[in-house]
Write an enzyme that holds these catalytic residues in place. Structure first.
Site, PDB file in Angstrom:
ATOM      1  N   ARG A 119       0.814  -1.228   0.000  1.00  0.00           N
ATOM      2  CA  ARG A 119       0.000   0.000   0.000  1.00  0.00           C
ATOM      3  C   ARG A 119       0.842   1.270   0.000  1.00  0.00           C
ATOM      4  NH1 ARG A 119      -2.727  -3.148   3.801  1.00  0.00           N
ATOM      5  NH2 ARG A 119      -4.598  -4.110   2.958  1.00  0.00           N
ATOM      6  N   LYS A 141       2.911  11.554 -11.108  1.00  0.00           N
ATOM      7  CA  LYS A 141       2.059  10.683 -11.937  1.00  0.00           C
ATOM      8  C   LYS A 141       2.821   9.398 -12.205  1.00  0.00           C
ATOM      9  CE  LYS A 141      -0.588  13.803 -14.877  1.00  0.00           C
ATOM     10  NZ  LYS A 141      -0.866  14.042 -16.307  1.00  0.00           N
ATOM     11  N   GLU A 183       9.722  18.074 -24.628  1.00  0.00           N
ATOM     12  CA  GLU A 183       8.964  18.408 -23.407  1.00  0.00           C
ATOM     13  C   GLU A 183       9.428  19.761 -22.838  1.00  0.00           C
ATOM     14  OE1 GLU A 183       6.324  16.688 -22.436  1.00  0.00           O
ATOM     15  OE2 GLU A 183       6.661  14.540 -22.793  1.00  0.00           O
ATOM     16  N   LYS A 225       7.571  23.042 -13.799  1.00  0.00           N
ATOM     17  CA  LYS A 225       6.635  21.934 -13.594  1.00  0.00           C
ATOM     18  C   LYS A 225       6.238  21.837 -12.124  1.00  0.00           C
ATOM     19  CE  LYS A 225       5.195  17.323 -14.418  1.00  0.00           C
ATOM     20  NZ  LYS A 225       5.320  16.025 -15.051  1.00  0.00           N
ATOM     21  N   GLU A 235      -4.472  17.556 -11.225  1.00  0.00           N
ATOM     22  CA  GLU A 235      -4.811  17.897 -12.600  1.00  0.00           C
ATOM     23  C   GLU A 235      -6.287  18.195 -12.810  1.00  0.00           C
ATOM     24  OE1 GLU A 235      -2.536  15.835 -15.702  1.00  0.00           O
ATOM     25  OE2 GLU A 235      -4.371  15.849 -16.869  1.00  0.00           O
ATOM     26  N   ARG A 239      -2.677  22.182 -14.146  1.00  0.00           N
ATOM     27  CA  ARG A 239      -1.744  21.116 -14.542  1.00  0.00           C
ATOM     28  C   ARG A 239      -2.061  20.563 -15.922  1.00  0.00           C
ATOM     29  NH1 ARG A 239       0.751  16.071 -10.984  1.00  0.00           N
ATOM     30  NH2 ARG A 239       2.069  15.304 -12.668  1.00  0.00           N
ATOM     31  N   ASN A 243      -0.317  19.180 -20.650  1.00  0.00           N
ATOM     32  CA  ASN A 243      -0.689  18.215 -21.686  1.00  0.00           C
ATOM     33  C   ASN A 243      -0.689  18.840 -23.075  1.00  0.00           C
ATOM     34  OD1 ASN A 243      -1.082  16.006 -19.933  1.00  0.00           O
ATOM     35  ND2 ASN A 243      -3.023  16.882 -19.295  1.00  0.00           N
ATOM     36  N   HIS A 246      -0.220  16.856 -26.242  1.00  0.00           N
ATOM     37  CA  HIS A 246      -0.351  15.448 -25.874  1.00  0.00           C
ATOM     38  C   HIS A 246      -1.655  14.800 -26.342  1.00  0.00           C
ATOM     39  CE1 HIS A 246       3.204  16.137 -23.577  1.00  0.00           C
ATOM     40  NE2 HIS A 246       3.201  14.933 -23.044  1.00  0.00           N
ATOM     41  N   HIS A 250      -0.644  11.626 -28.078  1.00  0.00           N
ATOM     42  CA  HIS A 250      -0.954  10.279 -27.572  1.00  0.00           C
ATOM     43  C   HIS A 250      -1.638   9.428 -28.642  1.00  0.00           C
ATOM     44  CE1 HIS A 250      -0.871  11.227 -22.962  1.00  0.00           C
ATOM     45  NE2 HIS A 250       0.326  10.932 -23.441  1.00  0.00           N
ATOM     46  N   HIS A 263       7.898   9.187 -27.640  1.00  0.00           N
ATOM     47  CA  HIS A 263       6.899  10.030 -26.975  1.00  0.00           C
ATOM     48  C   HIS A 263       7.126  11.517 -27.290  1.00  0.00           C
ATOM     49  CE1 HIS A 263       4.112  11.419 -23.911  1.00  0.00           C
ATOM     50  NE2 HIS A 263       5.072  12.206 -23.439  1.00  0.00           N
TER      51      HIS A 263
HETATM   52  N1  LIG Z   1       4.625  10.482 -15.351  1.00  0.00           N
HETATM   53  C1  LIG Z   1       4.691  11.562 -16.083  1.00  0.00           C
HETATM   54  O1  LIG Z   1       4.354  12.658 -15.640  1.00  0.00           O
HETATM   55  C2  LIG Z   1       5.227  11.464 -17.469  1.00  0.00           C
HETATM   56  C3  LIG Z   1       5.529  12.624 -18.171  1.00  0.00           C
HETATM   57  C4  LIG Z   1       6.083  12.503 -19.434  1.00  0.00           C
HETATM   58  C5  LIG Z   1       6.319  11.249 -19.978  1.00  0.00           C
HETATM   59  N2  LIG Z   1       6.006  10.142 -19.265  1.00  0.00           N
HETATM   60  C6  LIG Z   1       6.274   8.797 -19.809  1.00  0.00           C
HETATM   61  O2  LIG Z   1       7.661   8.678 -20.047  1.00  0.00           O
HETATM   62  C7  LIG Z   1       7.873   7.688 -21.052  1.00  0.00           C
HETATM   63  C8  LIG Z   1       8.917   8.149 -22.024  1.00  0.00           C
HETATM   64  O3  LIG Z   1      10.106   8.341 -21.321  1.00  0.00           O
HETATM   65  P1  LIG Z   1      11.532   8.382 -22.047  1.00  0.00           P
HETATM   66  O4  LIG Z   1      11.457   9.246 -23.230  1.00  0.00           O
HETATM   67  O5  LIG Z   1      12.508   8.666 -20.992  1.00  0.00           O
HETATM   68  O6  LIG Z   1      11.664   6.960 -22.658  1.00  0.00           O
HETATM   69  P2  LIG Z   1      12.230   5.598 -22.114  1.00  0.00           P
HETATM   70  O7  LIG Z   1      12.093   5.455 -20.672  1.00  0.00           O
HETATM   71  O8  LIG Z   1      11.605   4.575 -23.003  1.00  0.00           O
HETATM   72  O9  LIG Z   1      13.776   5.678 -22.467  1.00  0.00           O
HETATM   73  C9  LIG Z   1      14.160   5.768 -23.811  1.00  0.00           C
HETATM   74  C10 LIG Z   1      15.368   4.889 -24.087  1.00  0.00           C
HETATM   75  O10 LIG Z   1      16.507   5.475 -23.485  1.00  0.00           O
HETATM   76  C11 LIG Z   1      17.313   4.468 -22.888  1.00  0.00           C
HETATM   77  N3  LIG Z   1      18.103   5.138 -21.857  1.00  0.00           N
HETATM   78  C12 LIG Z   1      17.707   5.492 -20.610  1.00  0.00           C
HETATM   79  N4  LIG Z   1      18.671   6.203 -20.009  1.00  0.00           N
HETATM   80  C13 LIG Z   1      19.709   6.284 -20.879  1.00  0.00           C
HETATM   81  C14 LIG Z   1      20.979   6.898 -20.840  1.00  0.00           C
HETATM   82  N5  LIG Z   1      21.379   7.618 -19.792  1.00  0.00           N
HETATM   83  N6  LIG Z   1      21.759   6.774 -21.941  1.00  0.00           N
HETATM   84  C15 LIG Z   1      21.351   6.098 -23.021  1.00  0.00           C
HETATM   85  N7  LIG Z   1      20.153   5.518 -23.122  1.00  0.00           N
HETATM   86  C16 LIG Z   1      19.339   5.608 -22.058  1.00  0.00           C
HETATM   87  C17 LIG Z   1      16.353   3.448 -22.436  1.00  0.00           C
HETATM   88  O11 LIG Z   1      16.940   2.188 -22.347  1.00  0.00           O
HETATM   89  C18 LIG Z   1      15.276   3.495 -23.527  1.00  0.00           C
HETATM   90  O12 LIG Z   1      15.600   2.594 -24.555  1.00  0.00           O
HETATM   91  C19 LIG Z   1       6.527   7.431 -21.680  1.00  0.00           C
HETATM   92  O13 LIG Z   1       6.072   6.197 -21.228  1.00  0.00           O
HETATM   93  C20 LIG Z   1       5.651   8.543 -21.122  1.00  0.00           C
HETATM   94  O14 LIG Z   1       4.298   8.158 -21.000  1.00  0.00           O
HETATM   95  C21 LIG Z   1       5.482  10.228 -18.025  1.00  0.00           C
HETATM   96 ZN   LIG Z   2       4.866  13.896 -22.270  1.00  0.00          ZN
END
Ligand SMILES: NC(=O)c1ccc[n+]([C@@H]2O[C@H](COP(=O)([O-])OP(=O)(O)OC[C@H]3O[C@@H](n4cnc5c(N)ncnc54)[C@H](O)[C@@H]3O)[C@@H](O)[C@H]2O)c1
Ligand SMILES: [Zn+2]
Length: 359
Positions: A119, A141, A183, A225, A235, A239, A243, A246, A250, A263
């Site tokens: 939990r 999130k 972003e 942020k 949100e 907030r 988006n 997005h 999305h 993304h």
């Molecule tokens: N929670 C939130 O508020 C929020 C906000 C924006 C995005 N997101 C989510 O984030 C995700 C996208 O994140 P992302 O773009 O970081 O992608 P990701 O986590 O898929 O990473 C992209 C790639 O980078 C590689 N990688 C990670 N660190 C590295 C490093 N230091 N050097 C080389 N390669 C590295 C990983 O292995 C992966 O293949 C999506 O799922 C999206 O929905 C969440």
């Molecule tokens: Zn995003």
């Protein structure tokens, strides 16, 4: 270079946010400052772990580490379940914390595992991609994808702290770096004209190895942020501005199959569609549209995508930002300022989607 430190008051506590080259070395001090005395269980993107294991070991010698896939396709409840299994096998207790080491995929996945295991146990975010540093790791999130849509399963859950070590970004591919900058551009376009100008000035020379140029942009993005999340953690208002780009982003991402279009790339195309809508609604002047287009181009981001526009329009009806029967749109009114509108006529959306799809 000094570290930037901000904090975010949310979920009934103060969340320290550290950003800059070498920030990870400060983690033990931050944790003990927060009165944390449990064990740390590291769940790490296997690729990032391969690149940065020694840096991690210097800071957290002896901590158990579970390597996981960082692929968007593996941001699923099955992956969370494997994390739960590992925690149970290793006797993780309520006083312990999970440390997410990876991109947004791993931060979202581990965040949800931390929110749900016993939990709720502690969570430390150590984002290793630019996108995760400026966005996914901050704000609480967490969640995973469902076959029917992205991020449909999840929880709001604040970490104990976020440590954005910009030296970890040096190993990113130029494409992943650019996706993270999308972003930053999003935050700037909708909330901070000063940040937008700084990115405009820096864009041409920016890359994963330019830690000194990147660190202040990361720090400012995190700060903006955090301010928004403090005002509206759940949100229900401001907030939603984050988006921007997005809604259509999305839909493009899901339509392309998770992982095909990054993304941040989808967000870039979605921002272009949103700018088109805002222009058609008479909200955004053509010079501001042109500045956004020029910035995304300078960052090496896509402005359109080869997708079927009817399919994208069909997907928009499952978007979570749809309130009641009216789709909410985050639209820019000028560089650095945005508004939420729910009165965009369908034909304006249809035209904007066809303007960014190449099929
Ligand atoms: N929670 C939130 O508020 C929020 C906000 C924006 C995005 N997101 C989510 O984030 C995700 C996208 O994140 P992302 O773009 O970081 O992608 P990701 O986590 O898929 O990473 C992209 C790639 O980078 C590689 N990688 C990670 N660190 C590295 C490093 N230091 N050097 C080389 N390669 C590295 C990983 O292995 C992966 O293949 C999506 O799922 C999206 O929905 C969440
Ligand atoms: Zn995003």
């Amino acid at each position: 270079m000094t570290l930037a430190t901000h904090s975010l008051r949310a979920g009934g506590r103060e969340v320290p946010l550290l950003a800059g080259p070498g920030a990870l070395a400060e983690l033990p001090r931050v944790l003990s400052g927060a009165g944390f005395e449990g064990r740390v269980f590291v769940i790490a993107d296997e690729f990032a772990l391969g690149l940065h294991r020694s840096t991690l070991d210097q800071v957290l010698a002896g901590a158990p580490v579970l390597p996981v896939s960082g692929l968007e396709a593996d941001k699923t409840l099955e992956s969370v379940s494997r994390v739960w299994d590992w925690l149970i096998d290793n006797g993780a207790q309520r006083r312990d914390a999970l440390l997410a080491f990876g991109g947004g995929v791993v931060c979202d996945l581990v965040g949800f595992a931390a929110a749900s295991y016993l939990r709720g146990v502690g969570l430390v975010n150590v984002p290793t991609t630019l996108l995760a540093q400026v966005d996914a790791s901050v704000g609480g999130k967490t969640g995973v994808n469902h076959a029917r849509g992205k991020n449909l399963i999840g929880a709001f859950y604040q970490p104990l702290c976020v440590v954005a070590d910009t030296s970890l970004l040096a190993t990113l591919s130029p494409r992943a770096f650019a996706a993270g900058m999308a972003e930053v551009a999003k935050i700037a376009m909708i909330l901070d004209a000063g940040l937008f100008e700084r990115v405009e000035r820096a864009a041409a020379g920016l890359g994963p190895r330019e830690a000194d140029e990147v660190a202040p942009l990361v720090a400012r993005s995190i700060e903006v942020k955090a301010e928004i999340v403090e005002r509206d953690e759940r949100e229900s208002g401001d907030r939603m501005l984050l988006n921007y780009g997005h809604t259509i982003g999305h839909a493009l991402e899901a339509g392309a199959g998770y992982g095909t279009l990054l993304h941040g790339e989808a967000v870039s195309v979605g921002m272009q569609a949103a700018a088109r809508i805002a222009a058609r609604m008479g909200m955004l002047d053509s010079e501001s549209v042109a500045r956004q287009t020029a910035l995304l181009t300078a960052l090496g981001l896509p402005l359109n995508w080869s997708a079927d526009s009817d399919e994208i329009l069909g997907r928009l009806s499952l978007d979570k930002k749809r309130a009641g029967s009216r789709q909410r749109w985050i639209l820019a009114e000028r560089v650095g300022s945005g508004r939420i509108r729910d009165d965009v006529p369908a034909e304006v959306v249809v035209e904007a989607v066809s303007s960014i799809t190449l099929r």
